[in-house]
Design a protein around this motif. Structure first.
Motif, PDB file in Angstrom:
ATOM      1  N   VAL A 216      16.898   6.533   3.168  1.00 63.08           N
ATOM      2  CA  VAL A 216      15.834   5.854   3.080  1.00 63.08           C
ATOM      3  C   VAL A 216      14.429   6.347   3.307  1.00 63.08           C
ATOM      4  CG1 VAL A 216      14.444   3.327   2.974  1.00 63.08           C
ATOM      5  CG2 VAL A 216      17.063   3.749   2.945  1.00 63.08           C
ATOM      6  N   VAL A 217      13.314   6.406   2.389  1.00 61.59           N
ATOM      7  CA  VAL A 217      12.254   6.725   2.863  1.00 61.59           C
ATOM      8  C   VAL A 217      11.226   5.649   2.809  1.00 61.59           C
ATOM      9  CG1 VAL A 217      10.656   8.647   2.195  1.00 61.59           C
ATOM     10  CG2 VAL A 217      12.141   9.272   1.872  1.00 61.59           C
ATOM     11  N   LEU A 218      10.304   5.364   3.537  1.00 63.69           N
ATOM     12  CA  LEU A 218       9.107   4.486   3.379  1.00 63.69           C
ATOM     13  C   LEU A 218       7.962   4.543   3.295  1.00 63.69           C
ATOM     14  CD1 LEU A 218       9.017   1.193   4.105  1.00 63.69           C
ATOM     15  CD2 LEU A 218       9.104   1.631   5.925  1.00 63.69           C
ATOM     16  N   VAL A 219       7.446   3.943   2.716  1.00 64.29           N
ATOM     17  CA  VAL A 219       6.121   4.497   2.944  1.00 64.29           C
ATOM     18  C   VAL A 219       5.257   3.035   3.539  1.00 64.29           C
ATOM     19  CG1 VAL A 219       3.891   4.850   1.407  1.00 64.29           C
ATOM     20  CG2 VAL A 219       6.162   5.364   0.271  1.00 64.29           C
ATOM     21  N   GLY A 220       4.963   3.351   4.689  1.00 67.47           N
ATOM     22  CA  GLY A 220       4.818   2.464   5.738  1.00 67.47           C
ATOM     23  C   GLY A 220       3.496   2.292   5.421  1.00 67.47           C
ATOM     24  N   ASP A 221       2.961   0.712   5.641  1.00 63.87           N
ATOM     25  CA  ASP A 221       1.502   0.648   5.813  1.00 63.87           C
ATOM     26  C   ASP A 221       0.741   1.260   7.380  1.00 63.87           C
ATOM     27  OD1 ASP A 221       2.541  -1.217   7.797  1.00 63.87           O
ATOM     28  OD2 ASP A 221       1.882  -3.020   6.769  1.00 63.87           O
ATOM     29  N   SER A 222       1.537   1.844   8.199  1.00 62.26           N
ATOM     30  CA  SER A 222       1.293   1.973   9.453  1.00 62.26           C
ATOM     31  C   SER A 222       0.534   3.873   9.093  1.00 62.26           C
ATOM     32  CB  SER A 222       2.449   2.847   9.804  1.00 62.26           C
ATOM     33  OG  SER A 222       3.794   3.809   9.507  1.00 62.26           O
ATOM     34  N   VAL A 223       0.758   4.032   7.417  1.00 61.55           N
ATOM     35  CA  VAL A 223      -0.340   5.166   6.843  1.00 61.55           C
ATOM     36  C   VAL A 223      -1.829   5.234   7.357  1.00 61.55           C
ATOM     37  CG1 VAL A 223      -0.667   4.075   4.840  1.00 61.55           C
ATOM     38  CG2 VAL A 223      -0.486   6.647   4.991  1.00 61.55           C
ATOM     39  N   GLY A 224      -2.250   3.590   7.832  1.00 61.86           N
ATOM     40  CA  GLY A 224      -3.637   3.255   7.735  1.00 61.86           C
ATOM     41  C   GLY A 224      -4.033   3.542   9.816  1.00 61.86           C
ATOM     42  N   MET A 225      -2.787   3.524  10.762  1.00 64.66           N
ATOM     43  CA  MET A 225      -3.375   4.412  11.822  1.00 64.66           C
ATOM     44  C   MET A 225      -2.645   5.517  12.295  1.00 64.66           C
ATOM     45  SD  MET A 225      -1.492   0.859  13.701  1.00 64.66           S
ATOM     46  CE  MET A 225      -1.717   1.334  15.555  1.00 64.66           C
TER      47      MET A 225
ATOM     48  N   PRO B  98      -7.435   1.110  13.514  1.00 62.27           N
ATOM     49  CA  PRO B  98      -7.089   0.313  14.904  1.00 62.27           C
ATOM     50  C   PRO B  98      -5.294  -0.384  15.141  1.00 62.27           C
ATOM     51  CG  PRO B  98      -8.536  -0.768  14.460  1.00 62.27           C
ATOM     52  CD  PRO B  98      -9.047   0.371  13.011  1.00 62.27           C
ATOM     53  N   SER B  99      -5.347  -0.901  13.159  1.00 62.92           N
ATOM     54  CA  SER B  99      -4.021  -0.951  13.255  1.00 62.92           C
ATOM     55  C   SER B  99      -3.751  -0.955  11.563  1.00 62.92           C
ATOM     56  CB  SER B  99      -4.427  -3.172  13.303  1.00 62.92           C
ATOM     57  OG  SER B  99      -5.341  -3.273  12.761  1.00 62.92           O
ATOM     58  N   THR B 100      -2.812  -1.620  11.501  1.00 58.52           N
ATOM     59  CA  THR B 100      -2.613  -1.343   9.875  1.00 58.52           C
ATOM     60  C   THR B 100      -3.206  -2.559   8.162  1.00 58.52           C
ATOM     61  OG1 THR B 100      -0.589  -3.391  10.248  1.00 58.52           O
ATOM     62  CG2 THR B 100      -0.108  -1.061  10.227  1.00 58.52           C
ATOM     63  N   LEU B 101      -3.859  -3.721   9.524  1.00 59.73           N
ATOM     64  CA  LEU B 101      -4.722  -4.791   8.400  1.00 59.73           C
ATOM     65  C   LEU B 101      -5.719  -4.545   7.952  1.00 59.73           C
ATOM     66  CD1 LEU B 101      -4.773  -7.278  11.714  1.00 59.73           C
ATOM     67  CD2 LEU B 101      -3.200  -6.978   9.640  1.00 59.73           C
ATOM     68  N   GLY B 102      -5.834  -3.512   7.859  1.00 56.34           N
ATOM     69  CA  GLY B 102      -7.028  -2.713   6.800  1.00 56.34           C
ATOM     70  C   GLY B 102      -6.646  -1.727   5.868  1.00 56.34           C
ATOM     71  N   VAL B 103      -5.311  -1.637   5.746  1.00 57.09           N
ATOM     72  CA  VAL B 103      -4.891  -1.052   5.261  1.00 57.09           C
ATOM     73  C   VAL B 103      -4.882  -1.660   3.525  1.00 57.09           C
ATOM     74  CG1 VAL B 103      -2.718  -0.022   4.140  1.00 57.09           C
ATOM     75  CG2 VAL B 103      -2.975   0.168   6.405  1.00 57.09           C
TER      76      VAL B 103
ATOM     77  N   MET C 101      -4.487   2.129  -1.395  1.00 56.90           N
ATOM     78  CA  MET C 101      -4.024   3.037  -0.158  1.00 56.90           C
ATOM     79  C   MET C 101      -2.435   3.155  -0.455  1.00 56.90           C
ATOM     80  SD  MET C 101      -6.636   2.029   3.271  1.00 56.90           S
ATOM     81  CE  MET C 101      -5.260   2.667   4.391  1.00 56.90           C
ATOM     82  N   MET C 102      -1.600   1.703  -0.333  1.00 58.29           N
ATOM     83  CA  MET C 102       0.005   1.949  -0.703  1.00 58.29           C
ATOM     84  C   MET C 102      -0.131   3.266  -1.569  1.00 58.29           C
ATOM     85  SD  MET C 102       0.862   1.163   2.307  1.00 58.29           S
ATOM     86  CE  MET C 102       2.399   1.282   2.162  1.00 58.29           C
ATOM     87  N   ILE C 103      -0.012   2.226  -3.162  1.00 61.88           N
ATOM     88  CA  ILE C 103      -0.296   3.568  -4.347  1.00 61.88           C
ATOM     89  C   ILE C 103      -0.387   4.518  -4.152  1.00 61.88           C
ATOM     90  CG2 ILE C 103      -0.875   2.848  -6.981  1.00 61.88           C
ATOM     91  CD1 ILE C 103      -0.816  -0.461  -6.763  1.00 61.88           C
ATOM     92  N   LEU C 104      -1.267   4.794  -3.557  1.00 60.72           N
ATOM     93  CA  LEU C 104      -2.098   6.096  -3.145  1.00 60.72           C
ATOM     94  C   LEU C 104      -0.476   6.906  -2.882  1.00 60.72           C
ATOM     95  CD1 LEU C 104      -3.811   8.901  -3.603  1.00 60.72           C
ATOM     96  CD2 LEU C 104      -4.742   8.196  -1.705  1.00 60.72           C
ATOM     97  N   HIS C 105      -0.523   6.521  -1.726  1.00 61.98           N
ATOM     98  CA  HIS C 105       0.898   7.232  -0.659  1.00 61.98           C
ATOM     99  C   HIS C 105       2.544   6.985  -1.252  1.00 61.98           C
ATOM    100  CE1 HIS C 105      -2.062   8.613   2.663  1.00 61.98           C
ATOM    101  NE2 HIS C 105      -2.666   7.391   2.791  1.00 61.98           N
TER     102      HIS C 105
END
Length: 273
Positions: A36-45, A51-56, A60-64
Motif C-alpha cells: 500500500v502507498v498512502l497519499v497522506g494528509d501529512s503532506v501538509g506538514m 503546523p498540522s494537517t488541518l489546513g490541507v 492538495m490531496m488530488i494534486l499529490h
C-alpha cells in the motif's frame, strides 16, 4: 496490481508493507516493495510546512494523489480525505470521495474516526467506495485531544477498541491503529476481522506504515519514538549542498564537462531551473 480485496484477505498472513508518499519519483521507488502507498494528509506538514494537517485541502490531496498514482503500477494507492471533507454528512463524504477517486485514479480513500464515522463508512462502502479507517490517535482531532499524545491507555482503551470494531463492522477493508499501547493493538488485531495497520502500535498488527520521509531521515528535527530511521538522508543532503556551494564560490563548478562548446554536438536532454 494489488487490490483492496487482497489487503482485506491479508489478515494473519505476511504483514502488509505500507508507506506514505506524495510525489511521483518516490512512488516509483516504493512501488516494488510496498503493498500500500498512502497519499497522506501529512503532506501538509511534510512538504508544505503547515503546523498540522488541518489546513490541507481536497485540491492538495488530488494534486499529490495524481502524482503518486502516476508512479505506481503494482501497489494499492489510498488517498486521505482531508479535514472537513467528510464529517458533515455521508452525502458530503461520498461527493468528495468520488471526486478523489475519479480525479486521482486511486483505489480507495482513508478517513479518520471510530464509532461516529461508522455510518459514513457504511454509506461509502455500499456505493462502491472502499474505505481504510483510522482510529487511535487521529491527527485531524489534534485540537480535541490537546496534542499528539498516546491514545487508549487505561480505561480509554475500551473506546479505541469500540472504535475499531465499529469501523470494521461498517465495512472498512483495513484499519490504521496509530499511537496506542502495544497490548491494546494486539487485542484489537485479534478481535476484528479486517487487517490492522500499525503506526506506533504493535508488531502484532497485520501491517505497518510510516511516512517515508521520516523513515529515510529526511528531517533532523522530527524523531518520534515509533519511527526507526533506515537512513539519514537529511545529513547526506546537507553535505552535498554544502559541497556544491563551496564549489560554486571557488569556481570549481561548472567544469568543462558541464558546459557547451561552440560546435554542435549530440542533443542533450535536460531541464532548466
Amino acid at each position: 496490481m494489488i487490490t483492496t480485496s487482497y489487503v482485506a484477505q491479508a489478515k494473519g498472513r505476511t504483514p502488509l508493507v505500507c508507506l506514505t508518499a506524495y510525489t511521483t519519483p518516490m512512488a516509483k521507488l516504493l512501488d516494488a516493495h510496498c503493498d500500500v502507498v498512502l497519499v497522506g494528509d501529512s503532506v501538509g506538514m511534510v512538504l508544505h510546512g503547515l503546523p498540522s494537517t488541518l489546513g490541507v485541502t481536497l485540491d492538495m490531496m488530488i494534486l499529490h494523489g495524481r502524482a503518486v498514482r502516476r508512479g505506481v503500477e503494482r501497489a494499492l494507492v489510498v488517498v486521505d480525505m482531508p479535514f472537513g471533507s467528510y464529517e458533515e454528512s455521508p452525502e458530503q463524504a461520498f461527493r468528495n470521495a468520488a471526486r478523489l477517486m475519479a480525479e486521482t485514479g486511486c483505489a480507495a480513500v482513508k478517513l479518520e474516526g471510530g464509532e461516529p464515522m461508522a455510518g459514513t463508512i457504511r454509506f461509502l462502502a455500499a456505493r462502491g467506495v472502499p474505505v481504510m479507517a483510522h482510529v487511535g490517535l487521529t491527527p485531524q482531532s489534534v485540537n480535541t485531544f490537546g496534542g499528539y499524545a498516546v491514545q487508549g491507555r487505561g480505561e480509554d482503551g475500551e473506546r479505541v477498541a469500540r472504535d475499531a470494531a465499529a469501523v470494521a463492522e461498517a465495512g472498512a477493508f483495513a484499519v490504521v491503529l496509530e499511537k496506542v499501547p502495544e497490548s491494546l493493538a494486539r487485542r484489537v488485531t485479534s478481535e476484528i476481522a479486517v487487517p490492522t495497520i500499525g503506526i506506533g502500535a504493535s508488531q502484532a498488527c497485520d501491517g505497518q506504515i510510516l511516512v517515508v520521509d521520516d523513515m529515510l531521515g529526511a528531517f533532523t528535527d522530527f524523531r518520534p519514538k515509533f519511527v526507526h530511521r533506515y537512513a539519514e538522508l537529511s545529513a547526506e543532503a546537507e553535505k552535498a549542498v554544502a559541497a556544491y556551494a563551496a564549489d560554486v564560490r571557488a569556481r570549481r563548478f561548472p567544469t568543462a564537462d558541464h558546459v557547451f562548446g561552440d560546435t554542435p554536438g549530440a542533443v542533450a536532454r535536460g531541464r532548466g531551473a
